[in-house]
Enzyme design. Sequence first.
Site, PDB file in Angstrom:
ATOM      1  N   SER A 120     -62.563-100.768 122.732  1.00 18.61           N
ATOM      2  CA  SER A 120     -63.939 -99.583 123.197  1.00 18.61           C
ATOM      3  C   SER A 120     -65.264 -99.616 121.954  1.00 18.61           C
ATOM      4  O   SER A 120     -65.777 -99.229 122.444  1.00 18.61           O
ATOM      5  CB  SER A 120     -62.869 -98.136 123.088  1.00 18.61           C
ATOM      6  OG  SER A 120     -62.071 -97.883 123.995  1.00 18.61           O
ATOM      7  N   LYS A 134     -68.315-100.008 124.456  1.00 15.34           N
ATOM      8  CA  LYS A 134     -68.573 -98.893 125.424  1.00 15.34           C
ATOM      9  C   LYS A 134     -69.910 -98.825 124.792  1.00 15.34           C
ATOM     10  O   LYS A 134     -71.002 -98.655 125.595  1.00 15.34           O
ATOM     11  CB  LYS A 134     -67.532 -97.926 125.329  1.00 15.34           C
ATOM     12  CG  LYS A 134     -65.873 -98.162 125.767  1.00 15.34           C
ATOM     13  CD  LYS A 134     -65.651 -97.076 126.282  1.00 15.34           C
ATOM     14  CE  LYS A 134     -63.914 -97.761 126.248  1.00 15.34           C
ATOM     15  NZ  LYS A 134     -62.677 -96.401 126.143  1.00 15.34           N
ATOM     16  N   TYR A 168     -65.143-104.203 133.282  1.00 12.23           N
ATOM     17  CA  TYR A 168     -64.837-103.841 132.790  1.00 12.23           C
ATOM     18  C   TYR A 168     -63.729-104.173 131.533  1.00 12.23           C
ATOM     19  O   TYR A 168     -63.498-104.668 129.812  1.00 12.23           O
ATOM     20  CB  TYR A 168     -63.821-102.279 132.512  1.00 12.23           C
ATOM     21  CG  TYR A 168     -63.341-101.279 131.555  1.00 12.23           C
ATOM     22  CD1 TYR A 168     -63.955-100.509 130.989  1.00 12.23           C
ATOM     23  CD2 TYR A 168     -62.022-101.710 131.894  1.00 12.23           C
ATOM     24  CE1 TYR A 168     -63.602 -99.708 129.904  1.00 12.23           C
ATOM     25  CE2 TYR A 168     -61.507-100.183 130.996  1.00 12.23           C
ATOM     26  CZ  TYR A 168     -62.134 -99.691 129.974  1.00 12.23           C
ATOM     27  OH  TYR A 168     -61.505 -98.911 128.686  1.00 12.23           O
ATOM     28  N   TYR A 170     -63.475 -91.030 119.615  1.00  9.06           N
ATOM     29  CA  TYR A 170     -62.112 -90.503 120.739  1.00  9.06           C
ATOM     30  C   TYR A 170     -61.148 -89.123 120.267  1.00  9.06           C
ATOM     31  O   TYR A 170     -62.589 -88.742 120.183  1.00  9.06           O
ATOM     32  CB  TYR A 170     -60.290 -91.232 120.553  1.00  9.06           C
ATOM     33  CG  TYR A 170     -59.936 -92.808 120.479  1.00  9.06           C
ATOM     34  CD1 TYR A 170     -60.622 -93.404 121.882  1.00  9.06           C
ATOM     35  CD2 TYR A 170     -60.126 -93.601 119.232  1.00  9.06           C
ATOM     36  CE1 TYR A 170     -60.567 -94.462 121.725  1.00  9.06           C
ATOM     37  CE2 TYR A 170     -60.445 -94.604 119.244  1.00  9.06           C
ATOM     38  CZ  TYR A 170     -60.507 -95.668 120.852  1.00  9.06           C
ATOM     39  OH  TYR A 170     -60.257 -97.128 121.088  1.00  9.06           O
ATOM     40  N   VAL A 192     -58.811-100.133 120.200  1.00  7.68           N
ATOM     41  CA  VAL A 192     -57.555 -99.539 120.370  1.00  7.68           C
ATOM     42  C   VAL A 192     -57.053-101.648 118.731  1.00  7.68           C
ATOM     43  O   VAL A 192     -55.911-101.111 118.818  1.00  7.68           O
ATOM     44  CB  VAL A 192     -56.609 -99.888 121.028  1.00  7.68           C
ATOM     45  CG1 VAL A 192     -56.939 -98.401 121.776  1.00  7.68           C
ATOM     46  CG2 VAL A 192     -57.274-100.847 122.771  1.00  7.68           C
TER      47      VAL A 192
HETATM   48  N1  GLU Z   1     -59.554-101.831 126.964  1.00  8.85           N
HETATM   49  C1  GLU Z   1     -58.434-100.867 126.395  1.00  8.85           C
HETATM   50  C2  GLU Z   1     -58.567 -99.482 127.431  1.00  8.85           C
HETATM   51  O1  GLU Z   1     -59.317 -99.917 128.856  1.00  8.85           O
HETATM   52  C3  GLU Z   1     -59.813-100.122 125.274  1.00  8.85           C
HETATM   53  C4  GLU Z   1     -59.127 -99.069 124.903  1.00  8.85           C
HETATM   54  C5  GLU Z   1     -59.559 -99.126 123.257  1.00  8.85           C
HETATM   55  O2  GLU Z   1     -60.414 -99.532 122.766  1.00  8.85           O
HETATM   56  O3  GLU Z   1     -59.619 -97.522 123.473  1.00  8.85           O
HETATM   57  O4  GLU Z   1     -57.380 -98.906 127.705  1.00  8.85           O
END
Ligand code: GLU
Length: 349
Positions: free
Chosen positions: A82, A85, A208, A260, A278
């Site tokens: 993430s 992002k 993504y 988060y 994550v």
């Molecule tokens: N590729 C992960 C997902 O979409 C990213 C999650 C993350 O790092 O928050 O579940």
Amino acid sequence: MPEQSSDIGALVRGIRTAVSPFRSVLRELHGSYSSVSDGTVADYIPELAGADPAWFGIAAAGAADGQLFEAGHSGLEFTIQSIAKPFVFGLALEDNGRENVAERVGVEPTGDAFNSIIKLDEGSHRPHNPMVNAGAIATAALLKGDTQVARLNRLLDMFGRYIGRRPKVDVAVFASERHTGHRNRAIAHLLLNFGMLPPNVEEVLDLYFQACSVLVTARDLAMMAATLANGGVNPLTGERALQARYVQDVLSVMYTCGMYDYAGQWAYEVGLPAKSGVAGGVITVVPGRMGMAVFSPPLDSHGNSVRGVAVCRELSRRFGLHCFSSAPAADGAQLPWPAPGAATSPQPA
Ligand code: GLU
């Protein structure tokens, strides 16, 4: 001769790094938090489950000079997850402009988990922000490029400008996410249902997943954060990675939504724009001064790296880095880089 002067620059940086007390602080924190055994390694993406809970790296890079300080496994590669992002959001802003992006994704924190499936704005059906999966998938759909390959190449070029070298995608993690990403697929189809995604849903999801599967090190992430701290220009290469006018947009959503459903507590305690992923990475930006990154796979109940949160919290406290702090650091601790506009000698009254 440019080569000679860059050699000398690297030598001077190396000597300054070797003797800096900041290096000792990072090593001390690495030593003291190595023994923390809380948290669990993410396993909902099968390929991530093999991470060693003992992996632990810290890196910090100066915004003005790119000077790097490291401790532990700072050169170990892992997937960005993430943390991609905010950078993808930055590219979407450059590609489309602020207003067009705002039609597809908002900037409100949700207080929900990153993969929340239900929260779309009731009126507009926009995802709340680009840091939750729904928003990041909507953002990925906004990247320009005539073909899927062209869009992926633009994405990797963008990361390359921040890092100083073009990164690779971990194909095994990408395939693992692709095979098991039913929840993300459901989110994408919900967005399609509301007209918030184009019909090429699988291509958008692939982009993504590929963004999440980009391989980085803590050292790379520190340089990416330092680039944001430096107004969008990589301090070592001098290359612009993000137009200056969008840097504050990216940092703002990192500040309010980057950690988060712990984002509020993080803003309160650490007080800096940040993003975690994550796989165990966390990046934190100290605008005008430095970028830092921690890698440690065991995650807390919010999905943030346990040691990553602890190290950033401690550094913010020790060096008085909270963006609203008006008190000097408790024991006069100083970063190797002065605060922008800070007086270096007493000023005339
Ligand atoms: N590729 C992960 C997902 O979409 C990213 C999650 C993350 O790092 O928050 O579940």
